[in-house]
Design a protein around this motif. Structure first.
Motif, PDB file in Angstrom:
ATOM      1  N   ASN A  38      -7.102  -5.077  -1.196  1.00 27.50           N
ATOM      2  CA  ASN A  38      -7.687  -6.184  -0.453  1.00 27.50           C
ATOM      3  C   ASN A  38      -9.095  -6.442  -0.988  1.00 27.50           C
ATOM      4  O   ASN A  38      -9.952  -5.553  -0.974  1.00 27.50           O
ATOM      5  CB  ASN A  38      -7.736  -5.832   1.037  1.00 27.50           C
ATOM      6  CG  ASN A  38      -8.355  -6.916   1.883  1.00 27.50           C
ATOM      7  OD1 ASN A  38      -9.565  -7.110   1.861  1.00 27.50           O
ATOM      8  ND2 ASN A  38      -7.532  -7.619   2.644  1.00 27.50           N
ATOM      9  N   ALA A  58      -7.765  -4.778   9.347  1.00 27.00           N
ATOM     10  CA  ALA A  58      -7.199  -5.034   8.021  1.00 27.00           C
ATOM     11  C   ALA A  58      -7.256  -3.796   7.134  1.00 27.00           C
ATOM     12  O   ALA A  58      -6.888  -3.859   5.965  1.00 27.00           O
ATOM     13  CB  ALA A  58      -7.948  -6.187   7.345  1.00 27.00           C
ATOM     14  N   THR A  59      -7.698  -2.672   7.686  1.00 27.37           N
ATOM     15  CA  THR A  59      -7.871  -1.449   6.905  1.00 27.37           C
ATOM     16  C   THR A  59      -6.642  -0.561   7.032  1.00 27.37           C
ATOM     17  O   THR A  59      -6.050  -0.447   8.108  1.00 27.37           O
ATOM     18  CB  THR A  59      -9.117  -0.686   7.391  1.00 27.37           C
ATOM     19  OG1 THR A  59     -10.267  -1.530   7.266  1.00 27.37           O
ATOM     20  CG2 THR A  59      -9.347   0.576   6.574  1.00 27.37           C
ATOM     21  N   THR A  88      -8.659 -11.794   6.164  1.00 26.28           N
ATOM     22  CA  THR A  88      -9.342 -10.532   6.445  1.00 26.28           C
ATOM     23  C   THR A  88     -10.715 -10.746   7.068  1.00 26.28           C
ATOM     24  O   THR A  88     -11.077 -10.095   8.052  1.00 26.28           O
ATOM     25  CB  THR A  88      -9.483  -9.705   5.156  1.00 26.28           C
ATOM     26  OG1 THR A  88      -8.179  -9.404   4.648  1.00 26.28           O
ATOM     27  CG2 THR A  88     -10.231  -8.409   5.419  1.00 26.28           C
ATOM     28  N   THR A 119       0.857  -1.178   0.000  1.00 30.48           N
ATOM     29  CA  THR A 119       0.000   0.000   0.000  1.00 30.48           C
ATOM     30  C   THR A 119       0.897   1.234   0.000  1.00 30.48           C
ATOM     31  O   THR A 119       2.120   1.114  -0.054  1.00 30.48           O
ATOM     32  CB  THR A 119      -0.959  -0.006   1.206  1.00 30.48           C
ATOM     33  OG1 THR A 119      -1.867   1.101   1.097  1.00 30.48           O
ATOM     34  CG2 THR A 119      -0.210   0.084   2.520  1.00 30.48           C
ATOM     35  N   ASP A 159      -7.275   2.803   1.981  1.00 25.60           N
ATOM     36  CA  ASP A 159      -8.634   2.281   1.794  1.00 25.60           C
ATOM     37  C   ASP A 159      -9.675   3.353   2.094  1.00 25.60           C
ATOM     38  O   ASP A 159     -10.733   3.405   1.454  1.00 25.60           O
ATOM     39  CB  ASP A 159      -8.879   1.082   2.712  1.00 25.60           C
ATOM     40  CG  ASP A 159      -7.905  -0.060   2.475  1.00 25.60           C
ATOM     41  OD1 ASP A 159      -7.386  -0.171   1.350  1.00 25.60           O
ATOM     42  OD2 ASP A 159      -7.664  -0.836   3.423  1.00 25.60           O
ATOM     43  N   SER A 197      -9.590  -0.769  -2.734  1.00 18.72           N
ATOM     44  CA  SER A 197      -8.525  -1.412  -1.976  1.00 18.72           C
ATOM     45  C   SER A 197      -7.933  -2.566  -2.769  1.00 18.72           C
ATOM     46  O   SER A 197      -8.626  -3.216  -3.566  1.00 18.72           O
ATOM     47  CB  SER A 197      -9.069  -1.936  -0.637  1.00 18.72           C
ATOM     48  OG  SER A 197      -8.063  -2.623   0.084  1.00 18.72           O
ATOM     49  N   GLY A 255      -9.767  -9.608  10.759  1.00 19.06           N
ATOM     50  CA  GLY A 255      -9.856  -8.155  10.650  1.00 19.06           C
ATOM     51  C   GLY A 255     -11.038  -7.550  11.370  1.00 19.06           C
ATOM     52  O   GLY A 255     -11.269  -6.348  11.289  1.00 19.06           O
ATOM     53  N   HIS A 309       1.255  -6.077   9.199  1.00 24.57           N
ATOM     54  CA  HIS A 309       0.820  -5.861   7.818  1.00 24.57           C
ATOM     55  C   HIS A 309       1.964  -6.072   6.831  1.00 24.57           C
ATOM     56  O   HIS A 309       1.717  -6.311   5.650  1.00 24.57           O
ATOM     57  CB  HIS A 309       0.250  -4.449   7.655  1.00 24.57           C
ATOM     58  CG  HIS A 309      -1.113  -4.279   8.233  1.00 24.57           C
ATOM     59  ND1 HIS A 309      -2.237  -4.845   7.677  1.00 24.57           N
ATOM     60  CD2 HIS A 309      -1.543  -3.607   9.334  1.00 24.57           C
ATOM     61  CE1 HIS A 309      -3.301  -4.527   8.400  1.00 24.57           C
ATOM     62  NE2 HIS A 309      -2.904  -3.783   9.414  1.00 24.57           N
ATOM     63  N   ARG A 330      -4.521  -8.642   6.369  1.00 21.36           N
ATOM     64  CA  ARG A 330      -4.991  -8.258   5.038  1.00 21.36           C
ATOM     65  C   ARG A 330      -4.845  -9.399   4.033  1.00 21.36           C
ATOM     66  O   ARG A 330      -5.143  -9.224   2.847  1.00 21.36           O
ATOM     67  CB  ARG A 330      -4.215  -7.034   4.535  1.00 21.36           C
ATOM     68  CG  ARG A 330      -4.662  -5.751   5.177  1.00 21.36           C
ATOM     69  CD  ARG A 330      -3.828  -4.568   4.723  1.00 21.36           C
ATOM     70  NE  ARG A 330      -3.994  -4.217   3.323  1.00 21.36           N
ATOM     71  CZ  ARG A 330      -4.967  -3.453   2.846  1.00 21.36           C
ATOM     72  NH1 ARG A 330      -5.901  -2.990   3.668  1.00 21.36           N
ATOM     73  NH2 ARG A 330      -5.023  -3.151   1.566  1.00 21.36           N
ATOM     74  N   SER A 341      -0.095 -10.974   8.077  1.00 20.61           N
ATOM     75  CA  SER A 341      -0.962  -9.804   7.942  1.00 20.61           C
ATOM     76  C   SER A 341      -2.434 -10.191   7.887  1.00 20.61           C
ATOM     77  O   SER A 341      -2.819 -11.112   7.161  1.00 20.61           O
ATOM     78  CB  SER A 341      -0.603  -9.038   6.665  1.00 20.61           C
ATOM     79  OG  SER A 341      -1.568  -8.035   6.402  1.00 20.61           O
TER      80      SER A 341
END
Length: 323
Positions: A228, A215-216, A176, A81, A220, A226, A180, A164, A171, A169
């Motif tokens: 994701n 997970a954000t 997720t 990201t 996002d 995203s 998440g 992450h 994500r 992670s």
């Protein structure tokens, strides 16, 4: 623990979490303390799209911030990201003023609530606002304040955020939906995007069944898209918030905070500005931004400031929406 995580732990920002580097003096325009917004665009390139308008903040607005350094850039790249790298949430403080609730305030490892007018004018990087489309109800406003106050002063969820950048992670494409999920309780340890989404869930502004705070990432919240797949299908702010709008304190001044005049440099605005300096406050672990003076400003037109274009990398824009 993976080598990447060890490397990131070794480069974590450190320093005095209440010192002048974190709480610098700042000018707050007397006539327009909340500055100006430009025309909306889902674009992280900080271009002032005219015409500008006064920013009329309200609780529930989401702030997206970008002031990258090597530590955060490395971590975000590993996590696939990019910009913007931080965010905050406008809340009503207990004294009735508007404040910014954020985890990781000033690159520290703490969650803080600070007065909105001071925070946005002191921020050293680029800043966008996603205004809340519909004003909060009194109960939503109260619950947002309750969450922010309960979390103020809590430690930043550093390990959770560093995950992450590892194979663990939340994500991950299969993790997720399970890992998440929201905590649903204020007063915990969060990282920046997580605390904003958790607070909005607690206030009843977004659906806990589809939101995935852990997970954000800030990107996002900026794009409503995203990398994701789960979050791409359930963008937390979509429908309830307007698109991002670039913010500046005055039309025509530098959009990046580090290039704006700060005390004791002359203030370029015609309307004058208050000098706000955070001062130690008994009983509090963070200084309180306090008005300590006023400058009349220079009575001359403000020339636009030329700035080098911000480098936009591969991960600074999400991929095409997959639905």
């Amino acid at each position: 623990m993976t080598p990447a995580l060890l490397l990131l732990l070794g480069t974590t920002p450190i320093g005095d979490p209440t010192g002048p580097k974190v709480y610098p003096p700042a000018y707050v325009p007397a006539e327009t303390p909340y500055g100006y917004l430009y025309q909306p665009a889902f674009d992280v390139e900080p271009l002032p799209r005219l015409p500008a308008m006064h920013y009329a903040p309200k609780a529930g607005d989401v702030l997206l911030m970008s002031d990258t350094n090597r530590f955060w850039t490395l971590l975000f790249r590993i996590a696939l990201t990019g910009k913007p790298g931080h965010n905050g949430l406008v809340v009503t403080m207990p004294d009735g003023r508007l404040g910014v609730f954020e985890s990781g305030y000033g690159d520290t490892l703490y969650s803080r609530v600070t007065p909105l007018d001071y925070r946005i004018n002191a921020y050293p990087g680029y800043l966008w606002v996603r205004p809340r489309a519909v004003p909060l109800t009194p109960d939503q406003d109260r619950r947002l304040t309750q969450f922010a106050v309960a979390t103020d002063g809590q430690r930043y969820a550093l390990i959770r955020f560093l995950l992450h950048g590892t194979p663990l992670s939340p994500r991950g494409p299969l993790r997720t939906a399970i890992f998440g999920r929201a905590h649903l309780m204020p007063g915990g340890r969060f990282y920046c995007a997580q605390s904003t989404v958790e607070a909005l869930i607690y206030a009843g502004l977004i659906d806990a069944r589809t939101a995935r705070p852990a997970a954000t990432v800030p990107q996002d919240l900026f794009y409503d898209r995203s990398r994701n797949r789960f979050i791409d299908r359930h963008a937390p702010l979509e429908g309830g918030w307007l698109p991002p709008q670039l913010w500046t304190p005055l039309p025509g001044v530098a959009v990046r905070g580090k290039t704006r005049p700060q005390p004791p440099s002359p203030w370029p605005g015609e309307g004058g500005a208050y000098i706000v300096n955070p001062l130690p406050t008994p009983g509090k672990d963070a200084p309180t931004p306090t008005v300590v003076g006023y400058v009349p400003g220079e009575l001359r037109p403000i020339a636009p400031v030329e700035q080098r274009a911000q480098r936009i990398g591969l991960f600074d824009r999400p991929g095409r929406r997959r639905r």
